[in-house]
Design an enzyme around this catalytic site. Structure first.
Site, PDB file in Angstrom:
ATOM      1  N   LYS A   1       0.818  -1.213   0.000  1.00 48.12           N
ATOM      2  CA  LYS A   1       0.000   0.000   0.000  1.00 48.12           C
ATOM      3  C   LYS A   1       0.852   1.264   0.000  1.00 48.12           C
ATOM      4  O   LYS A   1       0.597   2.201  -0.754  1.00 48.12           O
ATOM      5  CB  LYS A   1      -0.923   0.028   1.220  1.00 48.12           C
ATOM      6  CG  LYS A   1      -1.936  -1.080   1.309  1.00 48.12           C
ATOM      7  CD  LYS A   1      -2.877  -0.892   2.473  1.00 48.12           C
ATOM      8  CE  LYS A   1      -2.213  -0.995   3.837  1.00 48.12           C
ATOM      9  NZ  LYS A   1      -1.660  -2.333   4.119  1.00 48.12           N
TER      10      LYS A   1
ATOM     11  N   ASN B   1      -3.059   6.621   5.774  1.00 44.61           N
ATOM     12  CA  ASN B   1      -2.331   5.683   6.633  1.00 44.61           C
ATOM     13  C   ASN B   1      -0.822   5.780   6.429  1.00 44.61           C
ATOM     14  O   ASN B   1      -0.071   4.992   6.960  1.00 44.61           O
ATOM     15  CB  ASN B   1      -2.810   4.251   6.343  1.00 44.61           C
ATOM     16  CG  ASN B   1      -2.390   3.276   7.424  1.00 44.61           C
ATOM     17  OD1 ASN B   1      -2.570   3.530   8.595  1.00 44.61           O
ATOM     18  ND2 ASN B   1      -1.834   2.140   7.019  1.00 44.61           N
TER      19      ASN B   1
ATOM     20  N   HIS C   1      -4.363  -9.193  10.259  1.00 43.37           N
ATOM     21  CA  HIS C   1      -5.261  -8.479  11.168  1.00 43.37           C
ATOM     22  C   HIS C   1      -6.534  -9.283  11.484  1.00 43.37           C
ATOM     23  O   HIS C   1      -7.587  -8.695  11.739  1.00 43.37           O
ATOM     24  CB  HIS C   1      -5.658  -7.121  10.582  1.00 43.37           C
ATOM     25  CG  HIS C   1      -4.490  -6.230  10.275  1.00 43.37           C
ATOM     26  ND1 HIS C   1      -3.532  -5.908  11.216  1.00 43.37           N
ATOM     27  CD2 HIS C   1      -4.121  -5.602   9.131  1.00 43.37           C
ATOM     28  CE1 HIS C   1      -2.636  -5.101  10.657  1.00 43.37           C
ATOM     29  NE2 HIS C   1      -2.963  -4.913   9.413  1.00 43.37           N
TER      30      HIS C   1
END
Length: 469
Positions: free
Chosen positions: A127, A150, A196
């Site tokens: 990302k 982020n 996650h």
């Protein structure tokens, strides 16, 4: 800063006073809202007070007076159990949202001529590099680009919007869980693999969070989907059936009849009547390896989705300077090169770095993810030595037993010193690689702090060598 609209004269509770929470508080106040701030960490509360905020203990507050709860993304929303602020908000009928949602509502409230273009990027790995790469291409193409989310700067701390701006935003699954009204002109889902799961319950929950990035797109928008994994293939098939937006599959491992792909480092565009060669990514020094080829394919597709000419986008890909903490060379001492890959917070991310070098002195460990490093077993023959740190050290050592030499170093400084000594003693060109395959939160505030600590440890070694010379 982007003043948040929609809460003028009302009070918003803000829980979590790190970078995201404080930026949201400032933006809410700038937009005319009042805020009630709290954090369980005394140091975070003190930081908020130092910025002039008055604190409100949300555990004893009257929640009926709050218009919303702005929840920092690191605070559990659903799993392993909802945070107490979440329970209080739900009991009082108070909506729960994050900073990306505040941004989205502010954009949606603006007159159409003032709304910027938005590129939203997610995926398990890649990302940050892809976000920075898209930002680089846009900037080189003359666009007024702002990069955040982020990565780097929180979205609400970015410069305020205008109709010609382009916001390129990295979005984690945690942020997406708190986002409902974002309309991105271009979305990117790079790849999906288990990560996650403690926060999303299972893979279906994790994938559902990632898919939220596609919400609200329609005709004229572009969705770029990595199809080198089964989850990406499934998403691409399902949204193709919906037949609303322009869908661009990308691959770094196979040719496709339609899409953008890379073979042996050469980028091809097959979105038109015929496939043609776009660029030789082997010339891009900051984009080595198959994982970076996927990032480049995504960036090229996103740039086209923004209306940047293909030849111009391809040219700018090759000038990308690289990203800190992602396979970043930080120093060379004698024949030993140090590489900072602190951004590799899971095994799949570490695979990308490990597979790029024939032999490494590997520093790994931290807060382990589900599955640990077992999925990297095929790369263990490349490990000349493993130097393990943090909570995951014992588990990682057990996985590596009889497969590679192991040192449970404990701390990062100790790992750097021992890895360098062993690499130097080999008498050969060597790589000391920090690629932790684990989260940083057991020893550091985030992966960036871990990477900076690695850099500092290497610099200390260099100074010691100079003093001894």
């Amino acid at each position: 800063m982007i003043p948040v609209r929609g809460f003028e004269g009302r009070t918003v509770a803000v829980f979590g006073l790190a970078r995201t929470g404080l930026a949201a508080a400032r933006a809410l106040v700038a937009g005319g809202a009042e805020v009630a701030l709290w954090d369980e960490n005394p140091a975070s509360r003190a930081a908020a007070q130092a910025q002039g905020f008055t604190l409100t203990d949300l555990s004893s507050a009257d929640w009926s007076r709050f218009a919303a709860l702005m929840l920092s993304p690191g605070v559990p929303l659903t799993h392993p159990a909802p945070h107490w602020t979440v329970a209080k908000a739900r009991a009082a009928g108070v909506e729960i949202l994050g900073d990306i949602e505040l941004f989205a509502r502010t954009v949606n409230a603006a007159p159409e001529h003032r709304r910027p273009k938005i590129v939203a990027i997610t995926g398990t790995n890649g990302k940050s590099t892809t976000t920075a790469l898209i930002g680089h291409v846009c900037a080189q193409a003359g666009r007024d680009v702002r990069i955040g989310g982020n990565i780097g700067v929180g979205v609400l701390d970015l410069e305020d919007m205008h109709g010609g701006a382009v916001y390129v935003l990295e979005m984690s699954s945690y942020q997406l869980d708190l986002t409902s009204s974002l309309h991105a002109d271009v979305t990117v889902i790079l790849n999906i693999s288990p990560d996650h799961l403690e926060r999303h319950g299972d893979m279906e929950g994790y994938v559902a969070a990632k898919r939220r990035i596609l919400s609200n797109q329609g005709k004229g928008d572009t969705a770029v989907i990595g199809v080198d994994d089964a989850w990406g293939q499934r998403i691409c098939t399902e949204i193709t059936a919906a037949n609303r937006r322009t869908i661009v599959p990308i691959s770094a491992s196979k040719a496709m009849g339609r899409g953008i792909y890379v073979l042996q480092g050469v980028l091809y565009d097959a979105t038109g009547e015929r496939a043609y060669e776009v660029a030789d990514l082997n010339r891009a020094r900051s984009l080595p390896g198959r994982h970076n080829w996927q990032n480049a394919a995504a960036a090229f597709a996103a740039a086209k989705g923004l209306g940047i000419a293909a030849d111009e986008a391809a040219e700018h890909l090759l000038t990308f300077p690289g990203l800190a903490h992602r396979m970043e060379p930080v120093a060379q001492l004698g024949r030993v090169k140090f590489v900072n890959d602190s951004k590799a917070t899971n095994a799949d991310a570490a695979r990308q770095a490990l597979s790029s070098y024939p032999k490494v002195y590997w520093i790994a460990g931290g807060q382990p993810k589900t599955g640990g490093i077992e999925g990297l077993a095929d790369l263990f023959p490349r490990v000349a030595g493993a130097y393990l740190i943090g909570e995951g050290a014992a588990a990682f050592a057990a996985t590596l037993k009889d497969k590679a030499p192991v040192v449970e170093a404990g701390t990062l400084n100790a790992a750097v010193a021992r890895a360098f000594a062993d690499a130097l003693a080999s008498g050969q060109d060597a790589i000391v690689l920090l690629s932790p395959a684990a989260a940083s939160f057991d020893q550091f505030i985030d992966f960036e702090a871990r990477g900076e600590a690695f850099r500092a440890a290497v610099q200390a070694l260099a100074q010691t060598r100079q003093g001894a010379a």
